[in-house]
Design a protein around this motif. Sequence first.
Motif, short mmCIF file in Angstrom:
data_model
loop_
_atom_site.label_atom_id
_atom_site.label_comp_id
_atom_site.label_asym_id
_atom_site.label_seq_id
_atom_site.Cartn_x
_atom_site.Cartn_y
_atom_site.Cartn_z
N HIS A 189 0.83 -1.21 0.00
CA HIS A 189 0.00 0.00 0.00
C HIS A 189 0.86 1.25 0.00
O HIS A 189 0.58 2.22 -0.73
N GLN A 190 1.93 1.23 0.78
CA GLN A 190 2.83 2.39 0.82
C GLN A 190 3.50 2.61 -0.53
O GLN A 190 3.58 3.74 -1.02
N LEU A 205 2.48 1.58 -3.52
CA LEU A 205 1.52 1.94 -4.56
C LEU A 205 1.06 3.39 -4.44
O LEU A 205 0.85 4.08 -5.45
N THR A 206 0.90 3.86 -3.23
CA THR A 206 0.37 5.21 -3.03
C THR A 206 1.44 6.29 -3.00
O THR A 206 1.13 7.47 -3.21
N GLU A 207 2.70 5.91 -2.73
CA GLU A 207 3.73 6.93 -2.53
C GLU A 207 4.90 6.87 -3.51
O GLU A 207 5.57 7.88 -3.70
N THR A 209 5.47 -3.72 -7.86
CA THR A 209 5.24 -3.82 -6.41
C THR A 209 5.12 -5.27 -5.98
O THR A 209 5.72 -5.69 -4.98
N TYR A 211 -4.32 -8.53 -1.66
CA TYR A 211 -4.37 -7.10 -1.37
C TYR A 211 -5.82 -6.66 -1.14
O TYR A 211 -6.14 -5.96 -0.17
N THR A 264 -7.49 -5.05 2.21
CA THR A 264 -7.70 -3.60 2.18
C THR A 264 -9.10 -3.22 1.69
O THR A 264 -9.54 -2.08 1.92
N ARG A 275 -9.77 -2.92 -1.39
CA ARG A 275 -9.57 -2.22 -2.66
C ARG A 275 -8.59 -3.02 -3.50
O ARG A 275 -7.76 -3.77 -2.98
N GLN A 321 -6.61 0.47 -7.81
CA GLN A 321 -7.38 1.58 -7.24
C GLN A 321 -6.51 2.44 -6.32
O GLN A 321 -6.72 3.66 -6.25
N ASP A 322 -5.55 1.84 -5.65
CA ASP A 322 -4.70 2.61 -4.72
C ASP A 322 -3.51 3.25 -5.41
O ASP A 322 -2.91 4.17 -4.86
N ARG A 323 -3.15 2.74 -6.58
CA ARG A 323 -1.97 3.29 -7.25
C ARG A 323 -2.24 4.71 -7.72
O ARG A 323 -3.21 4.98 -8.39
#
Length: 242
Positions: free
Chosen positions: A201-202, A204-206, A214, A230, A234, A236, A240-242
Amino acid sequence: MTAPTFWRCEPSWSWTSPVLQDHLLWCVVDGRGALELDGNRQELRPGVCAVFQPGDTPRATHDPHRRLLVFGMHFETGTTAAPDPRWGEVLDRELLGVLARTSDASYRRGDALGRHQAELCLEQLVALIWDAVHHPGRSVTDTAVDEIARQLRQDPGRDWTVAEMASNASLSRAQFTRRFVAQFGMSPAQYLIQARIDRAHQLLTESGMTVTATAAALGYTDVPYFSRQYKQRTGRSPSQDR
């Protein structure tokens, strides 16, 4: 708060405190001795720390051949800072030493930021003592299992095996799994999956990494399987999180 202070007690030293008017932090860094309060006695050794409150009258002695080195300070607070009993043994002496030295050095800089840093160190020291009083007796094995969990969180993409984890903790696989579940509420395998999903998650989002990159970085050779895990954890999809 008064200035944080280290003091090496003189060979002939003994301490009978007058009735305290404020709180007193008192941490043994080195040496051997004994501490008494209200009929209770504690053998002193490195890591034993106390927080006394107004009205307390502690007494202490030490071995002149193993003189006490104590770190402490007086402070005032509007909340209950002293645990009951007043003392406990902080097992993480490295952290204890770092906080004590940082508090001392920061306060003696003489500026507002230094005083604030010293106050933050005081808060953390008091929290450590409360934890030592109310959660005493953590074993070497508990600490070893904690260290394995920390390593899993730090490097979840590594190809970990339960056998390797157990060996690093000097336990059999069955013993290690039981202790791990008791401490963290899940098996080592489930803990590792959660650590991987948290890191995914970190990333993909950052980081801007793709879903495929990933998954590969975290040890997944099957991207659809990664995506299912995933979403299960989560709610999601990775895209969707990327």
